[in-house]
Design a protein around this motif. Structure first.
Motif, PDB file in Angstrom:
ATOM      1  N   MET A  34       0.827  -1.206   0.000  1.00  0.00           N
ATOM      2  CA  MET A  34       0.000   0.000   0.000  1.00  0.00           C
ATOM      3  C   MET A  34       0.863   1.258   0.000  1.00  0.00           C
ATOM      4  O   MET A  34       0.350   2.366   0.174  1.00  0.00           O
ATOM      5  N   ALA A  35       2.181   1.084  -0.195  1.00  0.00           N
ATOM      6  CA  ALA A  35       3.078   2.244  -0.208  1.00  0.00           C
ATOM      7  C   ALA A  35       2.670   3.183  -1.336  1.00  0.00           C
ATOM      8  O   ALA A  35       2.580   2.773  -2.484  1.00  0.00           O
ATOM      9  N   GLY A  36       2.410   4.422  -1.002  1.00  0.00           N
ATOM     10  CA  GLY A  36       2.039   5.408  -2.016  1.00  0.00           C
ATOM     11  C   GLY A  36       0.592   5.341  -2.438  1.00  0.00           C
ATOM     12  O   GLY A  36       0.116   6.197  -3.179  1.00  0.00           O
ATOM     13  N   ALA A  37      -0.128   4.307  -1.958  1.00  0.00           N
ATOM     14  CA  ALA A  37      -1.544   4.195  -2.320  1.00  0.00           C
ATOM     15  C   ALA A  37      -2.398   4.978  -1.332  1.00  0.00           C
ATOM     16  O   ALA A  37      -2.012   5.130  -0.173  1.00  0.00           O
ATOM     17  N   PRO A  38      -3.543   5.486  -1.768  1.00  0.00           N
ATOM     18  CA  PRO A  38      -4.427   6.167  -0.818  1.00  0.00           C
ATOM     19  C   PRO A  38      -4.898   5.181   0.246  1.00  0.00           C
ATOM     20  O   PRO A  38      -4.978   3.976  -0.015  1.00  0.00           O
ATOM     21  N   PRO A  39      -5.190   5.657   1.472  1.00  0.00           N
ATOM     22  CA  PRO A  39      -5.659   4.741   2.503  1.00  0.00           C
ATOM     23  C   PRO A  39      -6.970   4.066   2.098  1.00  0.00           C
ATOM     24  O   PRO A  39      -7.802   4.657   1.418  1.00  0.00           O
ATOM     25  N   LEU A  40      -7.110   2.809   2.540  1.00  0.00           N
ATOM     26  CA  LEU A  40      -8.304   2.030   2.219  1.00  0.00           C
ATOM     27  C   LEU A  40      -9.239   2.032   3.425  1.00  0.00           C
ATOM     28  O   LEU A  40      -8.826   1.701   4.540  1.00  0.00           O
ATOM     29  N   GLY A  41     -10.478   2.396   3.194  1.00  0.00           N
ATOM     30  CA  GLY A  41     -11.510   2.302   4.222  1.00  0.00           C
ATOM     31  C   GLY A  41     -12.498   1.215   3.844  1.00  0.00           C
ATOM     32  O   GLY A  41     -12.776   1.015   2.663  1.00  0.00           O
ATOM     33  N   VAL A  42     -13.006   0.499   4.845  1.00  0.00           N
ATOM     34  CA  VAL A  42     -13.947  -0.586   4.579  1.00  0.00           C
ATOM     35  C   VAL A  42     -15.268  -0.280   5.287  1.00  0.00           C
ATOM     36  O   VAL A  42     -15.283   0.070   6.472  1.00  0.00           O
ATOM     37  N   LEU A  43     -16.360  -0.394   4.532  1.00  0.00           N
ATOM     38  CA  LEU A  43     -17.694  -0.023   5.002  1.00  0.00           C
ATOM     39  C   LEU A  43     -18.484  -1.285   5.306  1.00  0.00           C
ATOM     40  O   LEU A  43     -18.686  -2.125   4.426  1.00  0.00           O
ATOM     41  N   GLU A  44     -18.949  -1.405   6.539  1.00  0.00           N
ATOM     42  CA  GLU A  44     -19.587  -2.636   6.991  1.00  0.00           C
ATOM     43  C   GLU A  44     -21.100  -2.591   6.766  1.00  0.00           C
ATOM     44  O   GLU A  44     -21.813  -1.807   7.404  1.00  0.00           O
ATOM     45  N   ASP A  45     -21.600  -3.442   5.870  1.00  0.00           N
ATOM     46  CA  ASP A  45     -23.050  -3.585   5.719  1.00  0.00           C
ATOM     47  C   ASP A  45     -23.626  -4.248   6.962  1.00  0.00           C
ATOM     48  O   ASP A  45     -22.972  -5.097   7.589  1.00  0.00           O
ATOM     49  N   THR A  46     -24.854  -3.868   7.311  1.00  0.00           N
ATOM     50  CA  THR A  46     -25.568  -4.490   8.428  1.00  0.00           C
ATOM     51  C   THR A  46     -26.965  -4.858   7.925  1.00  0.00           C
ATOM     52  O   THR A  46     -27.355  -4.451   6.828  1.00  0.00           O
ATOM     53  N   PRO A  47     -27.731  -5.613   8.707  1.00  0.00           N
ATOM     54  CA  PRO A  47     -29.106  -5.914   8.268  1.00  0.00           C
ATOM     55  C   PRO A  47     -29.938  -4.653   8.077  1.00  0.00           C
ATOM     56  O   PRO A  47     -30.967  -4.685   7.405  1.00  0.00           O
ATOM     57  N   GLN A  48     -29.508  -3.519   8.646  1.00  0.00           N
ATOM     58  CA  GLN A  48     -30.274  -2.267   8.510  1.00  0.00           C
ATOM     59  C   GLN A  48     -29.687  -1.328   7.453  1.00  0.00           C
ATOM     60  O   GLN A  48     -30.334  -0.363   7.055  1.00  0.00           O
ATOM     61  N   ARG A  49     -28.439  -1.576   7.023  1.00  0.00           N
ATOM     62  CA  ARG A  49     -27.793  -0.577   6.172  1.00  0.00           C
ATOM     63  C   ARG A  49     -26.945  -1.204   5.083  1.00  0.00           C
ATOM     64  O   ARG A  49     -26.103  -2.057   5.336  1.00  0.00           O
ATOM     65  N   HIS A  50     -27.202  -0.738   3.843  1.00  0.00           N
ATOM     66  CA  HIS A  50     -26.427  -1.185   2.692  1.00  0.00           C
ATOM     67  C   HIS A  50     -25.580  -0.017   2.191  1.00  0.00           C
ATOM     68  O   HIS A  50     -26.067   1.111   2.106  1.00  0.00           O
ATOM     69  N   HIS A  51     -24.326  -0.289   1.853  1.00  0.00           N
ATOM     70  CA  HIS A  51     -23.438   0.760   1.328  1.00  0.00           C
ATOM     71  C   HIS A  51     -23.288   0.641  -0.186  1.00  0.00           C
ATOM     72  O   HIS A  51     -23.206  -0.469  -0.726  1.00  0.00           O
TER      73      HIS A  51
END
Lengths: 122, 200
Positions: free
Chosen positions: B78-95
């Motif tokens: 990941m050197a030089g790459a933008p940071p990675l964020g991970v979005l957690e789906d739940t039974p109430q919320r879809h990303h």
């Protein structure tokens, strides 16, 4: 013509640095995106979507500090600014949509102001 | 969509590379390493990160708290790459992930973005009418599930951790990885368990 992907700092630059201990806008703060349109004043590069100008949202968290893309895009030394994840209700933005749906967007601190209660009520 | 390459494009690229080398900004080795890294990147990396999160709570915590560290743990530089964020789906919320400004995409773990991700239609509509977009993909969300559109406007890149579908109990990592598609990793689709008649 597609714009180039992102405008992150050069590869040798670390992508972020430790965030300040006390951010100006802690999680949960109601903020308003500045209703400003620099594109009307001349050439510019902005990472704040037009559909959010003037809109009120809630700070989810501080993501870190990143080189200001508005300066970086012109090849100038770019100071780092706080970048927040800000949550908006989707429905009021478009006057349509499903109640409860939201949009979560990265916005730099210099585009945010504390939301005024009177503006929120509108 | 990007325009077709003009005949003078390769010559211009060679001139640019030559100038970067002459000025000491880029070496042949760095160029080769980056090309190899780009070629290796595919959505199977992201799929495996998801499958592992479905199986291992500790890995799940790492993935959600620091996506870049999780990618590094998968052997992705990941050197030089933008940071990675991970979005957690739940039974109430879809990303649902979009980049309305250009085409920001978690390339390090998903590879090249598909053409539709970069189209004006997807970028304009995903943020305004996400339910209409999902319906056209044939993606039906359960009743009561809300959508959170994530507009990738600046310095992070975002990937979705979808819900593990029912019917996958007891599956091993490889089998789980096989049902996590590229499209599920940005939220336009959901992981599907193949119907028994389809399974060969």
């Amino acid at each position: 013509m597609m714009p180039a992907e992102g405008t992150s700092a050069a590869a040798s630059d670390p992508p972020s640095q430790p965030a300040p201990v006390v951010p100006r806008f802690p999680p949960g703060t109601r903020v308003q995106v500045r209703d400003d349109w620099p594109e009307r004043r001349g050439p510019c590069h902005i990472r704040t979507p037009h559909y959010l100008r003037g809109r009120t949202g809630t700070v989810q968290r501080l993501l870190g500090c990143f080189a200001n893309p508005e300066v970086l895009a012109f090849g100038r030394p770019a100071p780092r600014h706080e970048l927040y994840h800000v949550l908006f209700e989707q429905n009021p933005i478009w006057n349509e949509g499903h109640p409860g749906d939201e949009v979560l967007v990265e916005i730099f601190e210099h585009w945010l102001e504390p939301a005024e209660a009177t503006k929120e009520a509108v | 969509m990007s325009a077709p390459a003009r005949p003078d494009s390769p010559a211009r690229l060679e001139a640019l590379i030559g100038a970067l080398k002459t000025k000491g900004i880029l070496t042949e080795e760095e160029l080769t390493a980056r090309q190899a890294q780009t070629d290796r990147a595919s959505s199977e990396i992201g799929a495996r990160m998801v499958a592992r999160a479905w199986l291992d709570p500790e890995w799940r915590r790492l993935l959600l708290s620091d996506g870049s560290a999780a990618a590094e743990a998968m052997g992705v530089s990941m050197a030089g790459a933008p940071p990675l964020g991970v979005l957690e789906d739940t039974p109430q919320r879809h990303h649902l992930v979009v980049c309305t400004l250009c085409s920001c995409y978690p390339r390090a773990v998903l590879g090249y973005p598909p053409h539709w991700y970069k189209s004006f239609a997807y970028r304009a509509r995903a943020v305004r009418d996400p339910r209409g977009v999902l319906a056209e993909w044939g993606t039906a969300l359960p009743e009561g599930m809300e959508i959170r559109v994530v507009d990738s406007t600046a310095d992070y890149r975002w990937m979705v951790l979808p819900l593990r579908p029912p019917g996958t109990e007891g599956w091993a990592e490889d089998r789980l990885t096989s049902i996590v598609t590229r499209d599920a990793l940005v939220g336009v689709a959901l992981p599907q368990v193949p119907s028994p008649t389809m399974a060969a």
